[in-house]
Design an enzyme around this catalytic site. Structure first.
Site, short mmCIF file in Angstrom:
data_model
loop_
_atom_site.label_atom_id
_atom_site.label_comp_id
_atom_site.label_asym_id
_atom_site.label_seq_id
_atom_site.Cartn_x
_atom_site.Cartn_y
_atom_site.Cartn_z
N SER A 193 0.83 -1.21 0.00
CA SER A 193 0.00 0.00 0.00
C SER A 193 0.86 1.26 0.00
CB SER A 193 -0.91 0.02 1.22
OG SER A 193 -1.73 -1.12 1.26
N1 SAH Z 1 -1.42 -3.77 3.32
C1 SAH Z 1 -0.79 -4.62 2.34
C2 SAH Z 1 -1.59 -4.55 1.07
C3 SAH Z 1 -1.52 -5.78 0.27
S1 SAH Z 1 -2.59 -5.79 -1.16
C4 SAH Z 1 0.63 -4.12 2.11
O1 SAH Z 1 0.87 -2.95 2.39
O2 SAH Z 1 1.48 -4.87 1.64
C5 SAH Z 1 -4.00 -6.66 -0.56
C6 SAH Z 1 -3.75 -8.05 -0.02
O3 SAH Z 1 -5.03 -8.61 0.24
C7 SAH Z 1 -3.06 -9.01 -0.99
O4 SAH Z 1 -1.94 -9.57 -0.37
C8 SAH Z 1 -4.12 -10.06 -1.28
O5 SAH Z 1 -3.59 -11.36 -1.47
C9 SAH Z 1 -4.98 -10.00 -0.03
N2 SAH Z 1 -6.32 -10.51 -0.21
C10 SAH Z 1 -7.16 -10.34 -1.26
N3 SAH Z 1 -8.32 -10.97 -1.06
C11 SAH Z 1 -8.22 -11.58 0.16
C12 SAH Z 1 -9.09 -12.39 0.94
N4 SAH Z 1 -10.33 -12.74 0.53
N5 SAH Z 1 -8.65 -12.85 2.13
C13 SAH Z 1 -7.42 -12.52 2.60
N6 SAH Z 1 -6.54 -11.75 1.91
C14 SAH Z 1 -6.94 -11.28 0.71
#
Ligand code: SAH
Length: 224
Positions: free
Chosen positions: A73
């Site tokens: 993010s």
């Molecule tokens: N806050 C994180 C953002 C990662 S992007 C950072 O700063 O790195 C969003 C994340 O949500 C991804 O890793 C994706 O795999 C996860 N995600 C998407 N759908 C999901 C679900 N149903 N359950 C758990 N994680 C999920």
């Protein structure tokens, strides 16, 4: 407390000190004013949360790819969501959906008592775990699973943060919010998403529509 133990990375951290300060100043100028949140961002080596090839861009205020079609993010969004969660006072139990790189997780772990973080892609979660260990952040537990279901066994939570956009607010997450608890979640399909703050009141939920945002989708179905 957090330490940068890996000498290989320490050099990057030192040389980027000025770039880090510039990022903090920029967030402040953009209206983010929670000193604890800004301090957590200042202390946290974001370059350890991306591939080495992208490390030189780690202190730009931008999302960056972390593989598997996912992104770390944007610092602005991490700060904004953290501020919103903390705005009514300290939190002891926070549920995070979408661990990804673990960057938001690391920031939260310095601001609340305990973080419970759910991720559906196991290799991302494994790497996030290694980073928490390397940084000596010990108040985080991880679960490999579907965020649409939350983490019912450990509910309720005083705060819930979702870092992927859902077409609608998952019912399970509403159910797992403690009385007075706060949830910050991007909602919307495609590129039209809005950041919502949902607060559990005595007789229902209040919803506040905040910023227009852009997140990767909260996915359905089997785990990748
Ligand atoms: N806050 C994180 C953002 C990662 S992007 C950072 O700063 O790195 C969003 C994340 O949500 C991804 O890793 C994706 O795999 C996860 N995600 C998407 N759908 C999901 C679900 N149903 N359950 C758990 N994680 C999920």
């Amino acid at each position: 407390m957090m330490r940068e133990q890996d000498p290989q990375h320490r050099g990057i951290g030192m040389t980027s000190q000025r770039t880090r300060e510039r990022l903090i100043q920029r967030l402040y100028d953009e209206g983010l004013s929670n000193a604890r949140v800004l301090e957590a961002i200042r202390r946290t080596p974001r370059h350890l949360f991306v591939d080495e090839a992208l490390a030189h861009r780690a202190y730009e205020d931008t999302a960056l790819p972390i593989g598997h079609n996912q992104t770390i993010s944007q610092p602005y969004m991490v700060a904004r969501m953290s501020e919103l969660l903390l705005a009514a006072g300290p939190l002891d139990k926070v549920l995070e959906i979408g661990t990804g790189s673990g960057y938001q997780t690391a920031i939260l772990s310095q601001l609340v008592e305990r973080v419970f973080s759910v991720e559906r892609i196991q290799v991302l979660q494994d790497r996030a775990k290694e980073r928490m260990t390397a940084l000596n952040l010990r108040n985080v537990v991880f679960r490999w699973g579907d965020g649409w279901e939350g983490w019912p066994a450990l509910a309720p939570y005083n705060g819930i943060i979702v870092t992927a956009a859902a077409a609608e607010v998952p019912q399970a997450l509403l159910d797992q919010l403690a009385p007075g608890g706060r949830m910050v979640i991007p909602v919307g399909a495609g590129d039209e998403q809005q950041l919502l703050l949902i607060v559990r009141e005595d007789n229902g939920f209040s919803r506040h529509v905040l910023d227009a945002v852009r997140f990767v989708p909260l996915l359905n179905g089997p785990l990748a």
